[in-house]
Motif scaffolding. Structure first.
Motif, PDB file in Angstrom:
ATOM      1  N   GLU A  55      35.672  50.470  31.840  1.00  0.00           N
ATOM      2  CA  GLU A  55      35.253  49.877  33.110  1.00  0.00           C
ATOM      3  C   GLU A  55      33.747  50.008  33.300  1.00  0.00           C
ATOM      4  OE1 GLU A  55      37.043  48.124  35.337  1.00  0.00           O
ATOM      5  OE2 GLU A  55      38.609  48.212  33.808  1.00  0.00           O
ATOM      6  N   LEU A  56      33.187  51.146  32.895  1.00  0.00           N
ATOM      7  CA  LEU A  56      31.737  51.334  32.991  1.00  0.00           C
ATOM      8  C   LEU A  56      31.004  50.346  32.089  1.00  0.00           C
ATOM      9  CD1 LEU A  56      31.361  55.236  33.032  1.00  0.00           C
ATOM     10  CD2 LEU A  56      31.354  53.661  34.974  1.00  0.00           C
ATOM     11  N   ASP A  57      31.551  50.126  30.901  1.00  0.00           N
ATOM     12  CA  ASP A  57      30.938  49.170  29.973  1.00  0.00           C
ATOM     13  C   ASP A  57      30.945  47.760  30.558  1.00  0.00           C
ATOM     14  OD1 ASP A  57      30.363  51.072  28.044  1.00  0.00           O
ATOM     15  OD2 ASP A  57      32.281  50.799  26.999  1.00  0.00           O
ATOM     16  N   LYS A  58      32.026  47.382  31.213  1.00  0.00           N
ATOM     17  CA  LYS A  58      32.125  46.053  31.817  1.00  0.00           C
ATOM     18  C   LYS A  58      31.070  45.861  32.910  1.00  0.00           C
ATOM     19  CE  LYS A  58      37.098  45.379  31.018  1.00  0.00           C
ATOM     20  NZ  LYS A  58      38.436  45.243  31.667  1.00  0.00           N
ATOM     21  N   LEU A  59      30.747  46.964  33.596  1.00  0.00           N
ATOM     22  CA  LEU A  59      29.755  46.903  34.669  1.00  0.00           C
ATOM     23  C   LEU A  59      28.327  46.987  34.143  1.00  0.00           C
ATOM     24  CD1 LEU A  59      31.486  49.301  37.232  1.00  0.00           C
ATOM     25  CD2 LEU A  59      31.234  46.819  37.466  1.00  0.00           C
ATOM     26  N   GLY A  60      28.183  47.273  32.859  1.00  0.00           N
ATOM     27  CA  GLY A  60      26.851  47.404  32.278  1.00  0.00           C
ATOM     28  C   GLY A  60      26.160  48.707  32.657  1.00  0.00           C
ATOM     29  N   VAL A  61      26.955  49.724  32.954  1.00  0.00           N
ATOM     30  CA  VAL A  61      26.402  51.018  33.365  1.00  0.00           C
ATOM     31  C   VAL A  61      26.135  51.875  32.131  1.00  0.00           C
ATOM     32  CG1 VAL A  61      26.854  53.163  34.629  1.00  0.00           C
ATOM     33  CG2 VAL A  61      27.561  50.966  35.592  1.00  0.00           C
ATOM     34  N   ALA A  62      24.937  52.447  32.056  1.00  0.00           N
ATOM     35  CA  ALA A  62      24.609  53.354  30.956  1.00  0.00           C
ATOM     36  C   ALA A  62      25.292  54.694  31.205  1.00  0.00           C
ATOM     37  CB  ALA A  62      23.096  53.541  30.864  1.00  0.00           C
ATOM     38  N   TRP A  63      26.077  55.145  30.244  1.00  0.00           N
ATOM     39  CA  TRP A  63      26.771  56.414  30.413  1.00  0.00           C
ATOM     40  C   TRP A  63      26.624  57.264  29.163  1.00  0.00           C
ATOM     41  CZ3 TRP A  63      30.460  57.276  26.721  1.00  0.00           C
ATOM     42  CH2 TRP A  63      31.020  56.149  26.106  1.00  0.00           C
ATOM     43  N   SER A  64      26.763  58.564  29.365  1.00  0.00           N
ATOM     44  CA  SER A  64      26.772  59.500  28.242  1.00  0.00           C
ATOM     45  C   SER A  64      27.733  60.625  28.605  1.00  0.00           C
ATOM     46  CB  SER A  64      25.375  60.061  27.958  1.00  0.00           C
ATOM     47  OG  SER A  64      24.818  60.677  29.112  1.00  0.00           O
TER      48      SER A  64
END
Length: 289
Positions: A75-84
């Motif tokens: 879901e974070l990837d779909k929103l284009g959110v940078a995560w680690s």
């Protein structure tokens, strides 16, 4: 916006890590169900919310919802959110010792041995560990060392990880500041209060400053105080202290303490640490009216 997901073994230091992120300016939320990662990110991305850095504690306390970890990341990837992902690990021996010290129950061993809970958790976290961006072993490190490691990787704030020095003047007749780390009494210095011309002024005025600092005892005290703080500051930093409050007091908190606080603030500006100054009681002395 960027999100740091803090996870790992129970007892490996996630609570400590989240506190470090909070002090560094991150918005922190703990024990967030993994399926809600996308919803939470959408909320943070709203213009009127204005959250740009987030640290989220996600772990097995979420029960079945923790198994949906991959779905939350998608879901974070779909929103284009940078995560680690920051995965905190520790040896079984270190974890057992910590549970003995705190006497807490392991979340997966409510009615069993802690060692059994640790073994179960390692199996459950295998996939998450493999996806981790950073893995930190906290077995033999102190909280201040963990702080340095985290800030070196994640902090974009130059002031984060540095000791904030607050210099405060105050009047003893209004009470010693409860938050002070170091308190110095300068009531032994010559008092401008008894000079009719200086009495209405404060330590912010040049005439009062010149009067106080024209005495050798004031200069020697300031030199000694500055030397002592120069010695102490690096040790406070090495211990992981975030803030140091140095309180300087005179009778009313208007003349001598203000002058010495101003002098100390100026002297400490040679350090890279952020410095603030506050004159708590400068306007409380009714005798100046």
């Amino acid at each position: 916006m960027r999100i740091v997901i803090v996870t790992g073994m129970s007892g490996a230091g996630k609570t400590t890590a989240l506190k470090i992120f909070e002090d560094a300016g991150f918005y922190v939320a703990d024990n967030l169900p993994a399926p809600l990662l996308g919803d939470f990110a959408q909320f943070c991305m709203k213009r009127d919310v204005g959250i740009t850095q987030v640290a989220l504690g996600v772990d097995i306390r979420g029960g079945q919802m923790f198994t949906d970890f991959s779905m939350g990341l998608l879901e974070l990837d779909k929103l284009g959110v940078a995560w680690s992902i920051l995965f905190l690990d520790s040896s079984n021996e270190a974890l057992l010792n910590r549970y003995k010290e705190t006497r807490h129950l392991h979340p997966l061993a409510k009615n069993d041995l802690v060692s059994v809970g640790i073994a179960k958790e390692r199996v459950l976290l295998e996939e998450v560990r493999e996806r981790a961006t950073y893995i930190m072993d906290t077995s033999g490190i102190l909280p201040r060392q963990l702080k340095i490691k985290i800030l070196n990787i994640f902090s974009e704030n130059e002031a984060a990880g540095k000791l904030l020095i607050n210099v405060m003047s105050f009047g003893f007749k209004y009470g010693i500041p409860e938050e002070a780390d170091l308190v110095f009494d300068v009531r032994f210095l010559p008092n401008p209060f008894y000079n009719p011309e200086l009495k209405p002024m404060s330590g912010m005025d040049a005439a009062v400053r010149e009067y106080v600092m024209s005495h050798d005892v004031s200069v020697r005290f300031m030199d000694s105080l500055f030397a002592m703080l120069n010695f102490l500051i690096p040790h406070y930093i090495s211990e992981g202290k975030n803030q140091l409050i140095v309180a300087i007091g005179c009778t009313g908190g208007r003349h001598r303490s203000v002058t010495l606080s101003q002098e100390l603030h100026k002297a400490l500006s040679v350090h890279e640490n952020p410095i603030a100054i506050h004159h708590r009681d400068i306007d409380k002395d009714q005798s100046r009216k």
